[in-house]
Design a protein around this motif. Structure first.
Motif, short mmCIF file in Angstrom:
data_model
loop_
_atom_site.label_atom_id
_atom_site.label_comp_id
_atom_site.label_asym_id
_atom_site.label_seq_id
_atom_site.Cartn_x
_atom_site.Cartn_y
_atom_site.Cartn_z
N SER A 1 -3.77 4.04 4.21
CA SER A 1 -4.02 5.46 4.43
C SER A 1 -4.22 6.26 3.16
CB SER A 1 -2.87 6.07 5.24
OG SER A 1 -1.67 6.10 4.47
N HIS A 2 -4.20 5.60 1.99
CA HIS A 2 -4.35 6.35 0.73
C HIS A 2 -4.67 5.39 -0.40
CE1 HIS A 2 -3.18 10.15 -1.54
NE2 HIS A 2 -3.41 9.28 -2.52
N CYS A 3 -5.92 5.44 -0.88
CA CYS A 3 -6.29 4.62 -2.03
C CYS A 3 -7.38 5.34 -2.81
CB CYS A 3 -6.75 3.23 -1.61
SG CYS A 3 -8.19 3.21 -0.53
N HIS A 4 -7.60 4.89 -4.04
CA HIS A 4 -8.57 5.52 -4.94
C HIS A 4 -9.61 4.48 -5.36
CE1 HIS A 4 -6.10 9.16 -5.28
NE2 HIS A 4 -5.05 8.35 -5.35
N LEU A 5 -10.39 4.05 -4.40
CA LEU A 5 -11.36 2.98 -4.64
C LEU A 5 -12.51 3.41 -5.54
CD1 LEU A 5 -11.55 1.20 -1.18
CD2 LEU A 5 -10.66 0.27 -3.33
N LEU B 1 3.19 6.16 8.13
CA LEU B 1 1.95 5.59 7.63
C LEU B 1 2.28 4.67 6.47
CD1 LEU B 1 -0.36 8.73 7.64
CD2 LEU B 1 -0.49 6.81 9.22
N ILE B 2 1.35 3.77 6.15
CA ILE B 2 1.49 2.90 4.98
C ILE B 2 0.28 3.10 4.08
CG2 ILE B 2 3.01 1.18 6.02
CD1 ILE B 2 0.54 -0.53 6.62
N GLU B 3 0.49 2.86 2.79
CA GLU B 3 -0.58 3.08 1.82
C GLU B 3 -0.35 2.21 0.59
OE1 GLU B 3 0.03 6.54 -1.04
OE2 GLU B 3 0.95 7.34 0.80
N THR B 4 -1.40 2.12 -0.25
CA THR B 4 -1.23 1.49 -1.55
C THR B 4 -1.17 2.50 -2.68
OG1 THR B 4 -3.61 1.18 -1.79
CG2 THR B 4 -2.34 -0.67 -0.87
N ASP B 5 -1.87 3.64 -2.56
CA ASP B 5 -2.10 4.54 -3.67
C ASP B 5 -2.76 3.80 -4.82
OD1 ASP B 5 -2.20 7.02 -4.90
OD2 ASP B 5 -0.12 7.03 -5.56
N SER B 6 -3.48 2.73 -4.48
CA SER B 6 -4.13 1.93 -5.52
C SER B 6 -5.15 2.76 -6.28
CB SER B 6 -4.80 0.71 -4.87
OG SER B 6 -5.64 1.08 -3.80
N PRO B 7 -5.25 2.49 -7.59
CA PRO B 7 -4.82 1.28 -8.32
C PRO B 7 -3.38 1.30 -8.81
CG PRO B 7 -6.02 2.72 -9.80
CD PRO B 7 -6.08 3.38 -8.46
N TYR B 8 -2.59 2.27 -8.38
CA TYR B 8 -1.21 2.39 -8.86
C TYR B 8 -0.22 1.69 -7.92
CZ TYR B 8 -3.74 6.27 -11.03
OH TYR B 8 -4.68 7.03 -11.68
N LEU B 9 1.00 1.49 -8.42
CA LEU B 9 2.18 1.17 -7.61
C LEU B 9 2.03 -0.10 -6.78
CD1 LEU B 9 2.93 4.81 -6.38
CD2 LEU B 9 3.97 3.59 -8.32
N ALA B 10 1.52 -1.15 -7.39
CA ALA B 10 1.39 -2.42 -6.66
C ALA B 10 2.76 -2.88 -6.17
CB ALA B 10 0.77 -3.48 -7.55
N ARG C 1 3.97 -6.21 -8.60
CA ARG C 1 4.37 -5.03 -9.36
C ARG C 1 3.91 -5.14 -10.81
NH1 ARG C 1 10.35 -2.07 -9.94
NH2 ARG C 1 9.52 -0.23 -11.02
N GLY C 2 3.32 -4.05 -11.33
CA GLY C 2 2.84 -4.04 -12.69
C GLY C 2 1.38 -4.41 -12.84
N LYS C 3 0.79 -4.95 -11.77
CA LYS C 3 -0.62 -5.31 -11.78
C LYS C 3 -1.44 -4.19 -11.14
CE LYS C 3 0.42 -10.27 -11.55
NZ LYS C 3 0.15 -10.48 -12.99
N THR C 4 -2.76 -4.30 -11.23
CA THR C 4 -3.63 -3.32 -10.59
C THR C 4 -3.56 -3.49 -9.08
OG1 THR C 4 -5.13 -3.33 -12.48
CG2 THR C 4 -5.98 -2.47 -10.41
N ASN C 5 -3.26 -2.43 -8.40
CA ASN C 5 -3.10 -2.46 -6.94
C ASN C 5 -4.46 -2.34 -6.27
OD1 ASN C 5 -1.72 -2.52 -4.53
ND2 ASN C 5 -0.78 -0.51 -4.75
#
Length: 268
Positions: free
Chosen positions: A5-9, A210-219, A224-228
């Protein structure tokens, strides 16, 4: 099955790898994603993703931390919200975190421009009856107050929305729920030191999650620590399933239905 529900592709580290990311999403059964806009300047790229792929949608908005770029008016937001596959207003809200380091020693009083921008987004969302995607960090009191003052009080809602990447207390979650809003959890839920947040997730009803990645953050763990990227959202679902004592399939079904109920009610 799963909906991010939330990413920054549109961010460079993801858009340059969009084909393999989409392949990874399909393999992980992540069927859909909402691409989030954070500046007016990037809207065209975000919207382009949504119009190029039938399982992506877009938002329009300016992140509370953005300075020195185009300041949107209600009319600016409404014009873009009327375009096909734009289903929400945001990312918007308030961010008071790190006043000394991140904001040059300014005080909360100095951030009235953030509060006015937030009001602009709320007014646009209410005018077009599309939901808000809310970012709130170290600012929950003002975030809730302004929503109420602008009519989003649970009774007079014309927008509704979601508190994304939730990291606040159970009291803030309860207040957001009382206003009729949804709560979204990110990969932070899987972090070892996030037991308090898992306790909050246990409190939030299944029909408001809801669930989300907020990628590329917060893997999430184990990345964890990698690009989400959106293919990792099942790890958030699995953690939520553990917290709730239900199957991951039940979380996938509930959160995808909630996405439909919140965001696709006004899709053109």
């Amino acid at each position: 099955m799963f909906t991010d529900s939330h990413c920054h592709l549109n961010f460079p580290e993801l858009v340059e790898k969009l084909i393999p990311i989409r392949e990874a999403m399909a393999e992980a059964k992540v069927d859909r994603a909402l691409c989030i806009c954070t500046t007016m300047e990037e809207f065209e790229g975000v919207h382009g993703l949504a119009t190029s792929y039938d399982n992506f949608w877009a938002t329009v908005g300016v992140h509370p931390d953005t300075e020195g770029l185009t300041e949107p008016s209600v009319e600016d937001l409404l014009a873009r919200a009327a375009l096909p596959r734009v289903i929400a207003i945001g990312e918007t809200g308030l961010d008071y975190y790190g006043m000394e380091d991140r904001k040059g020693g300014r005080t909360v009083a100095d951030l009235e421009w953030q509060r006015e921008r937030f009001r602009t987004h709320i007014r646009a969302a209410r005018a077009c009856t599309k939901p808000l995607v809310i970012h709130t960090r170290s600012a929950s009191v003002d975030t809730l107050r302004i929503l109420r003052e602008e009519g989003e009080d649970g009774a007079g809602n014309r927008a509704g929305g979601v508190f994304h990447c939730f990291t606040e207390t159970a009291e803030v979650a309860r207040a957001a729920l009382d206003l009729g809003y949804y709560i979204s959890f990110s990969g932070i839920l899987t972090f070892k030191n996030a037991q308090d947040l898992r306790d909050v997730a246990a409190f939030v009803p299944m029909d408001r999650l809801l669930i989300e990645t907020d990628s590329p953050y917060l893997a999430p763990v184990p990345y964890r620590g990698k690009t989400n990227n959106p293919s990792y959202v099942p790890y958030v679902a699995q953690q939520l399933a553990t917290v709730k004592g239900v199957s991951v399939e039940a979380v996938a079904e509930a959160t995808s239905k909630n996405f439909d109920d919140l965001f696709l009610r006004t899709e053109q």
